[in-house]
Design an enzyme around this catalytic site. Structure first.
Site, PDB file in Angstrom:
ATOM      1  N   TYR A  89     -24.650  -0.714   9.627  1.00  0.00           N
ATOM      2  CA  TYR A  89     -25.171  -1.341  10.846  1.00  0.00           C
ATOM      3  C   TYR A  89     -24.583  -2.741  10.977  1.00  0.00           C
ATOM      4  O   TYR A  89     -24.524  -3.504  10.017  1.00  0.00           O
ATOM      5  CB  TYR A  89     -26.698  -1.415  10.772  1.00  0.00           C
ATOM      6  CG  TYR A  89     -27.325  -2.187  11.916  1.00  0.00           C
ATOM      7  CD1 TYR A  89     -27.530  -1.571  13.149  1.00  0.00           C
ATOM      8  CD2 TYR A  89     -27.693  -3.524  11.771  1.00  0.00           C
ATOM      9  CE1 TYR A  89     -28.101  -2.288  14.201  1.00  0.00           C
ATOM     10  CE2 TYR A  89     -28.254  -4.231  12.814  1.00  0.00           C
ATOM     11  CZ  TYR A  89     -28.458  -3.612  14.033  1.00  0.00           C
ATOM     12  OH  TYR A  89     -29.008  -4.323  15.065  1.00  0.00           O
ATOM     13  N   HIS A  90     -24.165  -3.096  12.196  1.00  0.00           N
ATOM     14  CA  HIS A  90     -23.497  -4.383  12.454  1.00  0.00           C
ATOM     15  C   HIS A  90     -24.490  -5.402  13.019  1.00  0.00           C
ATOM     16  O   HIS A  90     -24.991  -5.248  14.125  1.00  0.00           O
ATOM     17  CB  HIS A  90     -22.355  -4.168  13.450  1.00  0.00           C
ATOM     18  CG  HIS A  90     -21.307  -5.235  13.415  1.00  0.00           C
ATOM     19  ND1 HIS A  90     -21.593  -6.574  13.581  1.00  0.00           N
ATOM     20  CD2 HIS A  90     -19.959  -5.163  13.236  1.00  0.00           C
ATOM     21  CE1 HIS A  90     -20.475  -7.274  13.513  1.00  0.00           C
ATOM     22  NE2 HIS A  90     -19.472  -6.447  13.296  1.00  0.00           N
ATOM     23  N   GLY A  91     -24.777  -6.444  12.256  1.00  0.00           N
ATOM     24  CA  GLY A  91     -25.647  -7.519  12.736  1.00  0.00           C
ATOM     25  C   GLY A  91     -24.927  -8.436  13.696  1.00  0.00           C
ATOM     26  O   GLY A  91     -23.720  -8.277  13.955  1.00  0.00           O
TER      27      GLY A  91
END
Length: 299
Positions: A89-91
């Site tokens: 998951y890309h913050g």
């Protein structure tokens, strides 16, 4: 004058940590250039010759991670000894991923090659850093070559779009991206999901506006800056791998990733969302994330 001063102070507080991170990243590249020049290093940036420099860089970021976010890494045992594709998951700022890379290298002396958005390679003054840390544009051919050499390769299917427009609900924004699944099938390697707890509470983006969304979709450039940088607790979780199955199709593999039923018994949308459901308060809470810095009972 007072109003202007207060406004400028507020803006500085909002952006000071992201700007500090950017400063440290450029400083790291400068130190690598000095190392290269003084040692007259001409070897391949991915070769072992650069390991001492990589260890110094990793040590710095690991210390920063421990101090600012009390960083923890769980599930390293789920990483294969050989090649594999790590999907995460890309913050708003992938600083948690940088922490992961650093600790992985310090613990296992292992380099994970990273697929990055094309705009990253347009940033001036970072060429050597990207090469030494194994950041690449991530064409299918490049990924296959890296995997055949035994490397781990990481990718965030949501990429910049997920960074800009996801929020404290931790919605995955993969769209129709399934190239990683085809690469995994072609290379006959497992897919490993990964997610960092509280990454959206540490760094956030301003609420989505139609204008900025249209601007991004037409240019593929991130115009909206991240803000925050609160010292919330970060814990990165590496989930159980999805093994290579010679009888599965690309669509079935993507569907398997999307259903996530190989990890948990409860209903989830994706394997990563299964990790999020298990470890993350939804919607995310900044206060809870800050208090977790003092949680000594977490397992």
């Amino acid at each position: 004058l007072v109003i202007v001063s207060l406004t400028m102070s507020a803006i500085l507080v909002f952006f000071i940590v992201p700007l500090t991170i950017l400063f440290f990243i450029y400083l790291t590249n400068i130190l690598l250039l000095i190392y290269q020049k003084n040692g007259e290093v001409k070897a391949d940036p991915l070769s072992d010759v650069w390991d001492s420099a990589r260890k110094t860089i990793a040590s710095f970021w690991d210390i920063y991670a421990r101090i600012w976010h009390g960083y923890e890494l769980h599930g390293v045992e789920n990483l294969p000894e050989g090649p594999g594709i790590l999907v995460y998951y890309h913050g708003a700022i992938p600083i948690d991923y940088l922490y992961f890379l650093s600790r992985l290298f310090l613990w296992k002396k292992r380099l994970c090659l990273s697929v990055a958005d094309h705009f990253v390679f347009r940033l001036p003054g970072l060429k050597l850093l990207l090469e030494v840390t194994g950041v690449m544009p991530g064409t299918r051919e490049e990924c296959l070559i890296a995997l055949k050499k035994g490397h781990l390769v990481s990718i965030s299917p949501g990429g910049v779009r997920e960074a800009l427009f996801s929020d404290e609900s931790y919605q995955l924004m993969w769209g129709n991206r399934k190239g990683f699944a085809q690469v995994a099938l072609d290379a006959k390697v497992p897919i490993i999901p990964m997610y960092t707890q509280n990454v959206r509470e540490g760094y956030r983006m301003f609420k989505e506006r139609r204008f900025f969304r249209q601007l991004y979709e037409s240019t593929r450039l991130p115009f909206t800056p991240p803000y925050g940088g609160l010292p919330v607790k970060f814990r990165t979780y590496i989930g159980e791998p999805i093994p290579y199955d010679p009888n599965i199709t690309t669509e079935e593999l993507v569907e398997k990733v999307c259903k996530g039923n190989f990890l948990f018994s409860f209903q989830t949308k994706t394997a990563i969302q299964a990790l999020i459901s298990k470890h993350q308060t939804i919607p995310g809470s900044i206060w809870k994330a800050l208090l977790e810095r003092f949680d000594k009972c977490h397992k």
